[in-house]
Design a protein around this motif. Structure first.
Motif, PDB file in Angstrom:
ATOM      1  N   UNK B  86       0.831  -1.203   0.000  1.00 36.69           N
ATOM      2  CA  UNK B  86       0.000   0.000   0.000  1.00 36.69           C
ATOM      3  C   UNK B  86       0.863   1.249   0.000  1.00 36.69           C
ATOM      4  N   UNK B  90      -2.543   5.256   1.912  1.00 42.69           N
ATOM      5  CA  UNK B  90      -3.549   4.203   2.099  1.00 42.69           C
ATOM      6  C   UNK B  90      -3.405   3.567   3.476  1.00 42.69           C
ATOM      7  N   UNK B  94      -6.064   3.703   6.820  1.00 42.52           N
ATOM      8  CA  UNK B  94      -6.513   2.529   7.585  1.00 42.52           C
ATOM      9  C   UNK B  94      -6.171   2.687   9.064  1.00 42.52           C
ATOM     10  N   UNK B  95      -4.933   3.089   9.347  1.00 45.36           N
ATOM     11  CA  UNK B  95      -4.493   3.169  10.746  1.00 45.36           C
ATOM     12  C   UNK B  95      -5.226   4.261  11.515  1.00 45.36           C
ATOM     13  N   UNK B  97      -8.300   5.194  10.872  1.00 45.78           N
ATOM     14  CA  UNK B  97      -9.751   5.000  10.721  1.00 45.78           C
ATOM     15  C   UNK B  97     -10.366   6.205   9.997  1.00 45.78           C
ATOM     16  N   UNK B  99     -11.800   6.450   7.208  1.00 42.53           N
ATOM     17  CA  UNK B  99     -12.928   6.211   6.317  1.00 42.53           C
ATOM     18  C   UNK B  99     -14.031   5.525   7.101  1.00 42.53           C
ATOM     19  N   UNK B 100     -15.263   5.850   6.738  1.00 43.24           N
ATOM     20  CA  UNK B 100     -16.382   5.103   7.314  1.00 43.24           C
ATOM     21  C   UNK B 100     -17.075   4.336   6.199  1.00 43.24           C
ATOM     22  N   UNK B 102     -16.566   4.911   2.976  1.00 48.74           N
ATOM     23  CA  UNK B 102     -15.486   4.661   2.021  1.00 48.74           C
ATOM     24  C   UNK B 102     -15.725   5.153   0.601  1.00 48.74           C
ATOM     25  N   UNK B 105     -13.349   7.887  -0.284  1.00 48.00           N
ATOM     26  CA  UNK B 105     -11.945   7.598   0.045  1.00 48.00           C
ATOM     27  C   UNK B 105     -11.010   7.616  -1.173  1.00 48.00           C
ATOM     28  N   UNK B 106     -11.363   6.959  -2.291  1.00 46.88           N
ATOM     29  CA  UNK B 106     -10.450   7.035  -3.435  1.00 46.88           C
ATOM     30  C   UNK B 106     -10.165   8.476  -3.855  1.00 46.88           C
ATOM     31  N   UNK B 109      -7.817  10.093  -1.343  1.00 43.92           N
ATOM     32  CA  UNK B 109      -6.437   9.594  -1.456  1.00 43.92           C
ATOM     33  C   UNK B 109      -5.758  10.208  -2.691  1.00 43.92           C
ATOM     34  N   UNK B 143     -10.291  12.709  11.121  1.00 47.89           N
ATOM     35  CA  UNK B 143      -9.354  11.590  10.955  1.00 47.89           C
ATOM     36  C   UNK B 143      -8.696  11.598   9.570  1.00 47.89           C
ATOM     37  N   UNK B 146      -5.775  13.927   9.991  1.00 49.91           N
ATOM     38  CA  UNK B 146      -4.741  13.232  10.771  1.00 49.91           C
ATOM     39  C   UNK B 146      -4.026  12.177   9.922  1.00 49.91           C
TER      40      UNK B 146
END
Lengths: 754, 160
Positions: B86, B90, B94-95, B97, B99-100, B102, B105-106, B109, B143, B146
């Protein structure tokens, strides 16, 4: 994090990566618009340009001749749906009205109301053909405001609708008021008369949308054997199946709904809009049909939440809330069913008071039929109530949190329904907020202010069903039926790991289709981690029972002679005999076959929860812009299974609330046309509009749940409306009673205000 | 309708396709090339769910015609990870959190990658400003911001 009386857990409370995470950050996860079954064609819906009109005729002949058209569907293709009410989990629906809302038959009741649908080889051809359907309308006067709709001389949406009163009676005259109800305790008139201070205000909120980023999309295949397969975006695949079965009059078992990953819902993806239409288009065209909405269709044609007008008269006595009279008027949209009842039942939940009188009106208007939106009904009611509480406290020169503590509900306090609260965390939340560094820090500077507010949501129970299969290598498949909107695969797998005393990574959770698991109610009402969590716990216990009997067979003892602790089965008759979970899992074939556990339940004992928010704002008197300087949300969640996703739910709810408070509203012209049906004009918060949101988790375990879970998602959208309005009042000295607090409204009221 | 031949470099590989002149890049990615990782949220440039990187610039693929990308370099979410390796963004999503549901998300990113490719030490204010073209309705952005900061640290350590 403030934690009260919590046992030591191994997995619960940790922060592992979610099982579906990698697929979602790499673009592999399949959402509703993504699948392409072989031979798929595309559908397009024709929608009403009028807010209120009688359909005189629909002529599809020209559209049928359009090149590439494979089928056209109108309401005439639906079997007559039954005039009965079905409970969908977060709100009941009348199936005939549901059918009429999917494709209008006699009247269109809002702009964007679907009338017909076309299937064609490409989306462009489908769109061109849909424009060739000729609809003749008799245009009627629309009514789009709740107060206008309640007038006796208002245009009627349905001439045969009479107000449903308490006790099942109906009004003599037809009316747009679909239902009237009341809640009473003590003597509100006397309570107000003996109060030290009474504040009376009327509050208005606008219709707002859930704003999920993924538009509705459904792909359906009417197969040669008469079965139907549906790939869709939904909060509840089983509820889609039930609704499609009713609307199309097809046996439930012949419909298979495959819940795709869902791109947000917040309550808005419980009702169905596209699924039966796509199915009928597939039947006519002989091809799988994909039907997707664009953003304008989502705004104009799906269910937002109610605009409201709420009057509150509240009295304080001896530094406490003493008596409240309130009238709640909620727009239901085109068909009855606003969440006004939930508004009434939540607005006074934070308080222990003697005298209450609440009147509720559910009113139809020429706007889309409302659907659930995060804590449906509660935010608008809390906006009104918490604004008045703030004014009472400030006028009495009592700290607004102290005033709430003086009046706080606790275990045993009777709710407006008369039902006493079980163990709740209201006081713990208020105490945590009062001592939080945000609240104890001073707020200084011109046009800066601080506001607080509390909020409540019941949290849900309802039906869940899960199956747990233990594999020979000790890994476990968890088959569940709750759509994962925001991390529930993780929260359920974690609860199963805790129950089975095995590593989280050994569990693979699967959200199954409707052919593959028993019925599960919707992912809504903050119920999944609670209720499916209970099912997971019971299924885990079932597995342990089964494996204990397998161990007993191997050791030639009775199952009662086997204990299970920390991942190891022990023989109580012979301390030298023990088997790990993994070792025993490998013995399945030798001890009676595959090892599995299951649970199906109606979850009882869901625990209501409270949040209290603190917000600092700065108002620019020149532009009217309100900037959120700092935001702290304190919430009792019972037990935080995965604290990161708990925080995320709280932060997300807060920011939706900020949007509702400051910018979001459906704007209509006098003809009932929505003027801002795009993300440019319907202004949701961006990353630039908000600060980091401090989510403070309080854990007062729910005694009704094996791990103390209460549910998280809905409470955080309840307090922000009032908290921000109270902060703006503190900053400007002016009490605003209408949302949103848009720059224009602020300027108008501050310049010409009282 | 006549289809036009387009040659491009897609996720590092030479690629050509046929499309109608009226088709957006988003439509061609999803419907013609089967790359459904790029999402449609509004189809009019307001939500950023369809963000892709075109010749190093972040663009809404719904507002670009597919014929316009002739000869250009296109990066989509499908090209960000290498096998099971990844990208730090990415991993950070994940680390943290971040995305809920999602669906956004793409896009986040891709937008974040376009930022970090040119400004690897962007601060919180800069990140929020840059990401203001991407809507997320689930997370409240906390998040996500972050996660981007975390990815900056991870990338700095990788390059050190």
């Amino acid at each position: 994090m403030t934690t009260i009386e919590r046992p030591a857990y191994k997995v619960i409370g940790s922060r592992p990566v979610r099982p579906d995470g990698v697929e979602k950050v790499t673009g592999k996860a399949q959402y509703a618009a993504d699948p392409r079954p072989q031979g798929v064609v595309f559908g397009k819906i024709l929608r009403s340009p009028h807010a209120h009109a009688r359909i005189v005729s629909i002529d599809t002949s020209e559209a049928e001749r359009h090149p590439g058209v494979l089928g056209i569907v109108t309401a005439a293709d639906f079997p007559q749906a039954e005039d009965k009410v079905q409970d969908l989990g977060e709100g009941a629906v009348n199936l005939r009205e549901l059918s009429d809302n999917i494709l209008a038959s006699e009247k269109v009741l809002y702009r964007g109301h679907a009338i017909a649908a076309v299937a064609a080889a490409s989306p462009h051809e489908a769109e061109a053909a849909a424009q060739k359907i000729r609809v003749e309308y008799e245009v009627l006067t629309p009514v789009t405001n709740v107060l206008d709709a309640m007038r006796e001389d208002a245009p009627l949406l349905n001439e045969t609708r009479h107000t449903k009163m308490m006790g099942g009676q109906h009004s003599e005259r037809p009316s747009n008021i679909a239902a009237y109800n009341q809640f009473k305790a003590g003597d509100a008139d006397a309570g107000l008369a003996e109060s030290d201070l009474v504040v009376e205000r009327e509050f208005t909120t606008s219709m707002v949308h859930q704003g999920y980023i993924e538009p509705q999309s459904s792909t359906a295949s009417w197969n040669a054997d008469g079965t139907i397969t549906i790939w869709t975006s939904t909060q509840g695949a089983f509820v889609v199946r039930a609704q499609v079965a009713e609307v199309l009059r097809i046996p439930v078992a012949r419909i298979k709904v495959i819940p795709m990953e869902i791109g947000g819902g917040f309550g808005g993806k419980i009702p169905i809009y596209l699924d039966p239409v796509a199915a009928l288009l597939s039947k006519k065209s002989g091809r799988p049909v994909k039907l997707s909405m664009n953003r304008t269709e989502v705004f104009e044609g799906t269910g937002p939440t109610s605009g409201t007008v709420i009057s509150v008269k509240a009295g304080a006595k001896d530094g406490k809330l003493h008596a409240v009279q309130a009238t709640l008027r909620y727009e239901a949209g085109a068909y009855p069913g606003s969440p006004v009842g939930a508004g009434a039942m939540t607005m006074l939940a934070p308080y222990d008071l003697e005298h209450v009188e609440i009147h509720t009106f559910d009113v139809v208007v020429n706007k889309p039929k409302t659907s659930a939106y995060r804590a449906p009904g509660s935010p608008a009611a809390a906006f009104a109530m918490e604004s008045v509480v703030d004014e009472l406290a400030r006028t009495l020169k009592i700290d607004p949190l102290q005033f709430r503590l003086n009046s706080a509900s606790k275990e045993g306090t009777k709710q407006v329904t008369g039902v006493p609260f079980a163990r709740i965390g209201n006081e713990e939340v208020l105490n945590t907020a009062m001592t939080h560094p945000h609240y104890t820090a001073p707020i200084e500077g011109p046009y800066r202010g601080r506001g607080v507010a509390s909020g409540y949501w019941f949290n849900g129970g309802m039906q869940s069903s899960v199956v747990v299969a233990v594999n020979p290598d000790g890994t476990v498949n968890l088959v569940e039926g709750s759509t994962d909107i925001g991390g529930t695969r993780a929260s359920l797998a974690m609860q199963l790991a805790e129950t089975l005393s095995i590593p989280y990574d050994a569990i693979r959770p699967i959200v199954a289709d409707t052919d593959s698991i028993g019925h599960n109610d919707v992912t809504g009402g903050s119920r999944t981690t609670v209720a499916s969590g209970m099912a997971v716990y019971q299924a885990g216990q079932d597995v342990i029972r089964e494996m204990s009997s397998r161990a007993a067979r191997l050791w030639s003892v009775t199952p009662e002679d086997v204990s299970y602790e920390d991942g190891v089965f022990h023989c109580l008759k012979d301390s030298t005999k023990e088997l790990t979970f993994k070792e025993l899992a490998a013995q399945g074939a030798r001890t009676g076959g595959p090892i599995a556990g299951r649970a199906s339940l109606v979850a009882r004992g869901a625990g209501g929860a409270f949040g209290t928010h603190i917000v600092d704002v700065e108002v620019d008197p020149g532009t009217g812009k309100t900037t959120i300087l700092r935001y702290t949300a304190v919430q009792d969640v019972g037990t935080a299974i995965h604290p990161s996703y708990v925080e995320g739910q709280i932060q997300g709810g807060v920011v939706q609330g900020i949007g509702w408070a400051l910018n979001e509203e459906f704007v209509y012209d006098e003809n009932g046309r929505m003027l801002n049906s795009s993300f440019l004009d319907y202004r949701m918060p961006t990353a630039l509009d908000v600060p980091l949101i401090d989510a403070v988790i309080v854990e007062v375990p729910n005694p009704g749940h094996p791990y103390g879970v209460r549910g998280v998602g809905e409470v955080p959208i309840v307090p922000p409306l009032a908290a921000i309005a109270n902060a703006v009042a503190d900053a400007t000295g002016h009490r605003f009673t209408q949302l949103p607090l848009s720059p224009r409204r602020l300027i108008e009221e501050l310049d010409g205000g009282d | 309708m006549t289809r036009t031949h387009v040659e491009t470099r897609l996720n590092g590989v030479e690629r050509d396709f046929l499309c109608e002149p009226r088709q957006s890049l988003l439509e061609v990615l999803r419907d013609e090339l089967g790359l459904t990782g790029t999402k449609e949220g509004c189809n009019n440039g307001n939500c950023g769910a369809c963000s892709v990187i075109l010749d190093g610039r972040i663009v809404n693929s719904c507002c670009v015609l597919a014929v316009e990308i002739e000869g250009q370099d296109l990066q989509t979410i499908e090209g960000v990870a290498h096998g099971d390796q990844l990208h730090p963004l990415q991993s950070a999503f994940l680390d943290e959190a971040a995305l809920q549901c999602g669906i956004c998300t793409p896009g986040f990113i891709m937008a974040s990658k376009a930022l970090l490719d040119r400004e690897p030490d962007a601060d919180e204010a800069r990140i929020r400003h840059w990401l203001a073209g991407n809507l997320c309705r689930c997370t409240g952005y906390d998040k996500i911001v972050r996660a981007v900061r975390r990815a900056e640290t991870a990338m700095e350590e990788m390059n050190a």
